[in-house]
Scaffold this motif. Structure first.
Motif, short mmCIF file in Angstrom:
data_model
loop_
_atom_site.label_atom_id
_atom_site.label_comp_id
_atom_site.label_asym_id
_atom_site.label_seq_id
_atom_site.Cartn_x
_atom_site.Cartn_y
_atom_site.Cartn_z
N LYS A 199 -31.16 -50.90 -71.94
CA LYS A 199 -30.08 -52.32 -71.71
C LYS A 199 -29.40 -52.35 -70.51
CE LYS A 199 -26.20 -50.50 -74.61
NZ LYS A 199 -25.71 -50.32 -75.69
N GLU A 200 -28.79 -53.46 -70.33
CA GLU A 200 -28.07 -53.47 -69.03
C GLU A 200 -26.53 -52.66 -68.92
OE1 GLU A 200 -27.02 -57.13 -66.30
OE2 GLU A 200 -28.84 -57.34 -67.31
N TYR A 201 -26.37 -51.99 -68.05
CA TYR A 201 -25.00 -51.38 -67.97
C TYR A 201 -24.28 -51.99 -66.66
CZ TYR A 201 -26.24 -48.08 -71.35
OH TYR A 201 -26.83 -47.70 -72.82
N PRO A 202 -23.48 -52.51 -66.81
CA PRO A 202 -22.40 -52.99 -65.88
C PRO A 202 -21.75 -51.74 -65.28
CG PRO A 202 -21.16 -53.28 -68.03
CD PRO A 202 -22.54 -52.63 -68.39
N PRO A 203 -21.59 -52.27 -63.71
CA PRO A 203 -21.12 -51.21 -62.83
C PRO A 203 -19.67 -50.76 -63.44
CG PRO A 203 -21.63 -53.36 -61.64
CD PRO A 203 -21.82 -53.46 -62.91
N CYS A 204 -19.28 -49.56 -62.95
CA CYS A 204 -17.85 -49.05 -63.59
C CYS A 204 -17.03 -49.57 -62.63
CB CYS A 204 -18.39 -47.46 -63.39
SG CYS A 204 -16.50 -46.70 -64.04
N ILE A 205 -15.83 -50.22 -62.92
CA ILE A 205 -14.87 -50.54 -61.95
C ILE A 205 -13.89 -49.31 -61.74
CG2 ILE A 205 -13.00 -52.36 -61.70
CD1 ILE A 205 -14.44 -54.17 -63.53
N ILE A 206 -13.82 -49.08 -60.52
CA ILE A 206 -12.81 -47.81 -60.09
C ILE A 206 -11.24 -48.34 -59.81
CG2 ILE A 206 -12.55 -46.17 -58.78
CD1 ILE A 206 -15.01 -45.83 -60.18
N LEU A 207 -11.32 -49.48 -59.19
CA LEU A 207 -10.00 -50.21 -58.76
C LEU A 207 -9.93 -51.77 -58.98
CD1 LEU A 207 -8.68 -48.16 -55.67
CD2 LEU A 207 -8.02 -47.85 -57.88
N LYS A 208 -9.10 -52.17 -59.73
CA LYS A 208 -9.15 -53.81 -59.73
C LYS A 208 -8.66 -54.26 -58.45
CE LYS A 208 -6.14 -54.45 -63.24
NZ LYS A 208 -5.35 -55.26 -64.27
N SER A 209 -8.95 -55.86 -58.09
CA SER A 209 -8.68 -56.12 -57.04
C SER A 209 -7.59 -55.92 -56.40
CB SER A 209 -9.24 -57.72 -57.03
OG SER A 209 -8.73 -58.56 -57.87
N ASP A 210 -6.30 -55.80 -57.26
CA ASP A 210 -4.88 -55.66 -56.75
C ASP A 210 -4.69 -54.23 -56.81
OD1 ASP A 210 -4.74 -54.73 -59.31
OD2 ASP A 210 -3.11 -55.79 -60.00
N GLY A 211 -5.63 -53.53 -56.44
CA GLY A 211 -5.37 -51.98 -56.21
C GLY A 211 -5.10 -51.15 -57.50
N SER A 212 -4.85 -51.79 -58.46
CA SER A 212 -4.43 -50.91 -59.75
C SER A 212 -5.49 -50.08 -60.50
CB SER A 212 -3.41 -51.93 -60.88
OG SER A 212 -4.28 -52.86 -61.26
N SER A 213 -5.22 -49.29 -61.26
CA SER A 213 -6.17 -48.38 -61.43
C SER A 213 -6.38 -48.69 -63.24
CB SER A 213 -5.91 -47.03 -61.37
OG SER A 213 -4.75 -46.80 -62.30
N LEU A 214 -7.52 -48.41 -63.64
CA LEU A 214 -8.03 -48.74 -65.05
C LEU A 214 -8.11 -47.69 -66.00
CD1 LEU A 214 -10.35 -50.97 -63.49
CD2 LEU A 214 -9.34 -51.79 -65.46
N TYR A 215 -8.37 -47.57 -67.27
CA TYR A 215 -8.75 -46.59 -68.02
C TYR A 215 -9.84 -45.80 -67.30
CZ TYR A 215 -9.96 -44.69 -72.91
OH TYR A 215 -9.84 -44.18 -74.02
N GLU A 216 -10.87 -46.27 -67.08
CA GLU A 216 -11.97 -45.54 -66.27
C GLU A 216 -11.42 -44.71 -65.13
OE1 GLU A 216 -12.19 -48.75 -67.08
OE2 GLU A 216 -14.05 -48.67 -68.41
N THR A 217 -10.52 -45.25 -64.40
CA THR A 217 -10.17 -44.44 -63.03
C THR A 217 -9.36 -43.22 -63.70
OG1 THR A 217 -9.33 -46.81 -62.78
CG2 THR A 217 -8.94 -45.11 -60.94
N THR A 218 -8.48 -43.51 -64.84
CA THR A 218 -7.39 -42.54 -65.09
C THR A 218 -8.50 -41.36 -65.60
OG1 THR A 218 -5.97 -44.05 -65.58
CG2 THR A 218 -5.70 -41.67 -66.67
N ASP A 219 -9.33 -41.78 -66.48
CA ASP A 219 -10.36 -40.55 -67.00
C ASP A 219 -11.17 -40.00 -66.01
OD1 ASP A 219 -9.95 -40.18 -69.79
OD2 ASP A 219 -11.01 -41.93 -70.34
N LEU A 220 -11.50 -40.67 -64.91
CA LEU A 220 -12.37 -39.91 -63.98
C LEU A 220 -11.22 -39.06 -63.23
CD1 LEU A 220 -14.33 -42.99 -62.35
CD2 LEU A 220 -15.28 -40.83 -63.29
#
Ligand code: ARG
Length: 599
Positions: free
Chosen positions: A312-333
């Motif tokens: 199946k298709e896996y969307p890219p992993c978002i590292i930083l949002k366009s406003d530069g803030s981090s996400l759950y993925e970022t923190t876990d990485l």
């Protein structure tokens, strides 16, 4: 001590090689026909292709070699080649007794620690600050705690980390709500340069009310939501007042969380949190960009994680949002970066709701691709299923709300207390016991299911003193202890001394079937534990102790231990009873369950 199954396998291997067959065919396992034999091998059938012989002929040759081998004749009472080519094995009764006797004398029931100890970081619990602990976090705590104990018993180093959720939008929401309620507080005054108050401007109950209120408002009011997003962003950017407020939220919330986990007998080595990983983000992101892994897509910084063989298709992993803030993925990485640096683990294991699977696929793939995790470090996602109500939907309170952990523990403890109402035990003691039994009901009800599966929370069934339940296992322990207590009274010593005295007695070959079955089950402890540890599978321990408790019950029914006139036989039975108790208590402890003295 060598594990029983390994001893059997070694003997079978010697038989195959002595008969001239490759040892790869010398497989052996526990029999699925316990009425016929205790262990069996299908190896002869597998060897047919290579050796062009009838399977029964091969099996007979192997059986003959085993019968000649002194090491094997010591172990097996019966070795049979049967049609169409199975090998059936039954252990010698004397050998079984000897094996169990050795277990009784050795520390850790003779279980040998791993010679290749792993260095595991176990990520479990995962509560979110300022939100009350609910059932969703209960499973992670219960399963994780058990896995921690099992892996440690097996000889591995385990660092349990609660990994607090303290950095997401929930913080911005709380800050926003406090600001609406108390705009006069210095935390919101940009020009304030003095020291902020030491006391938090809220209690834990206020805090618990603030979050759902803010969350509700943000869903209805886009302006409010925008404010919360901005507050989140400002907090992450280090706003002084917000940081001070965040500190208060953390202190109040963590004190409450610790009290809750203590109550559950769940203990973490580390109380690290998402925000601890923040300092690692800038360098990590820089490197991802430099190595060409991260690129801008619609303003956001992303890493592609699709692989050629994906179904199946896996969307890219978002590292930083366009406003530069981090996400759950970022923190876990960034947390992986931190853990590699601080602990250099061989394994990082996450005990998290299986509905987060996609997040972990993205996380693991990104971590591998960008090289932030060592190649030989295992990343393991242990996704668990949902605890449902009897209606098959996620468990709720009667009013349809989210069930709080404290309420659940209170309910189950009350249910258990009712069952003990006729006991002549002091109220004080009864309360203590009801808590131990209530937690056993809750934990065993959860752990006895394969973790990945959903299960139905059934208060009546879980708290029953009969059947496959925690209280039943505890009750078996209490029964054995009372037998040992009666024996101690005969001797005029305490139980520990009486059990110590039994050390000089030998365990005799079993007198009947139920005793043999009990001995065999006890002796399988090491095999079972090695398997549970290798598969991170507490449910295997539950299945084992349920069988063991049933076996003890039949044994006790068939043999009149305390009135036995043959003193050696009596002592042998008592020794086996004491050993069974030790195995049960050890296993319960590995599940995070205590064994009460009475119930
Ligand atoms: N706080 C998260 C939640 O409530 C769970 C955290 C699990 N661990 C992790 N490293 N993501 O959903």
């Amino acid at each position: 001590m060598m594990k029983l199954l390994d001893i059997v396998k070694e003997a079978v291997k010697r038989g195959f090689t002595a008969a001239g067959y490759d040892e790869k065919y010398a497989m052996a396992g526990v029999s699925n026909r316990p009425d016929l034999c205790q262990y069996q091998s299908n190896g002869a059938m597998a060897a047919v292709k290579e050796y062009h012989k009838a399977p029964l002929v091969i099996a007979e040759e192997v059986a003959a070699k085993i019968a000649e081998d002194p090491g094997s004749t010591k172990i097996f009472g019966k070795v049979e080649a049967v049609k169409p080519g199975f090998l059936n094995f039954t252990l010698k009764d004397e050998y079984l007794a000897e094996y169990a006797d050795e277990m009784a004398m050795k520390p850790d029931l003779g279980f040998e620690k791993s010679t290749n100890p792993r260095n595991i970081v176990l990520d479990y619990g995962g509560p979110n600050v300022a939100k009350p602990l609910h059932i969703g976090h209960l499973r992670s705590a219960i399963i994780g705690e058990s896995i921690k104990r099992i892996e440690r018993f097996a000889g591995h180093k385990v660092t349990g980390d609660v990994h607090l959720g303290d950095w997401g939008l929930q913080m911005g929401l709380i800050i926003t709500e406090i600001r609406h309620r108390h705009p006069e507080l210095p935390y919101f005054d940009e020009s304030f340069t003095g020291e902020f108050p030491k006391e938090a401007p809220f209690t834990i109950s206020e805090l618990e009310e603030i979050y759902p209120c803010a969350s509700g408002k943000s869903k209805e009011d886009p302006e409010y939501k925008a404010e919360a997003l901005k507050a989140t962003h400002d907090l992450q950017a280090g706003n002084r007042g917000y940081m001070a407020l965040w500190n208060h939220i953390m202190n109040v919330s963590v004190t409450d969380l610790k009290r809750n986990y203590d109550n559950l007998n769940v203990f973490f080595d580390l109380w690290k949190k998402e925000s601890d990983a923040q300092p690692y983000i800038p360098d990590m992101v820089e490197k991802m960009k430099k190595d060409g892994h991260a690129y801008l897509s619609e303003g956001a910084l992303v890493v592609d994680i699709a692989e050629p063989n994906d179904k199946k298709e896996y969307p890219p992993c978002i590292i930083l949002k366009s406003d530069g803030s981090s996400l759950y993925e970022t923190t876990d990485l960034a947390t992986i970066v931190e853990r590699m640096k601080l602990f250099n683990p061989t394994d990082i294991i996450y005990v998290v709701d299986k509905r987060q699977e996609l997040h972990f696929i993205q996380l693991f793939r990104t971590a591998r691709k960008t090289g932030i995790v060592n190649e030989d470090t295992n990343l393991v996602f242990l996704g668990f299923g949902t605890m449902n109500g009897k209606d098959g939907k996620p468990f709720k309170t009667r009013e349809g709300g989210v069930m709080r952990l404290e309420t659940l523990i209170k309910d189950i403890t009350e249910e258990v207390s009712k069952k003990m109402s006729d006991r002549d035990i002091s109220e004080e003691q009864k309360k203590e016991i009801a808590k131990q039994v209530g937690l056993a009901a809750l934990k065993y009800g959860d752990l006895s299911n394969q973790a990945a599966k959903d299960y139905v929370f059934d208060l009546d069934r879980f708290s029953s003193f009969e059947g496959n339940t925690g209280p039943y296992i505890q009750y078996t322990v209490v029964r054995i202890r009372s037998i040992l207590d009666k024996y101690s009274a005969e001797l005029g010593v305490n139980r520990a001394e009486a059990v110590k005295n039994l050390e000089s007695a030998s365990m005799l070959a079993p007198a009947n079937d139920s005793e043999r079955t009990l001995l065999l089950t006890v002796a399988r402890f090491g095999d079972m534990l090695a398997n549970a540890a290798a598969e991170y599978a507490p449910h295997k321990i539950c299945a084992y102790i349920y069988e063991l408790a049933n076996n003890f019950s039949s044994f006790y029914h068939d043999n009149h231990i305390l009135t036995e006139s043959d003193e050696n036989r009596k002592k042998s039975w008592l020794k086996l009873s004491a050993l069974t108790e030790k195995v049960l208590v050890t296993c319960l402890d590995l599940l995070g369950i205590e064994a009460p003295e009475r119930m």
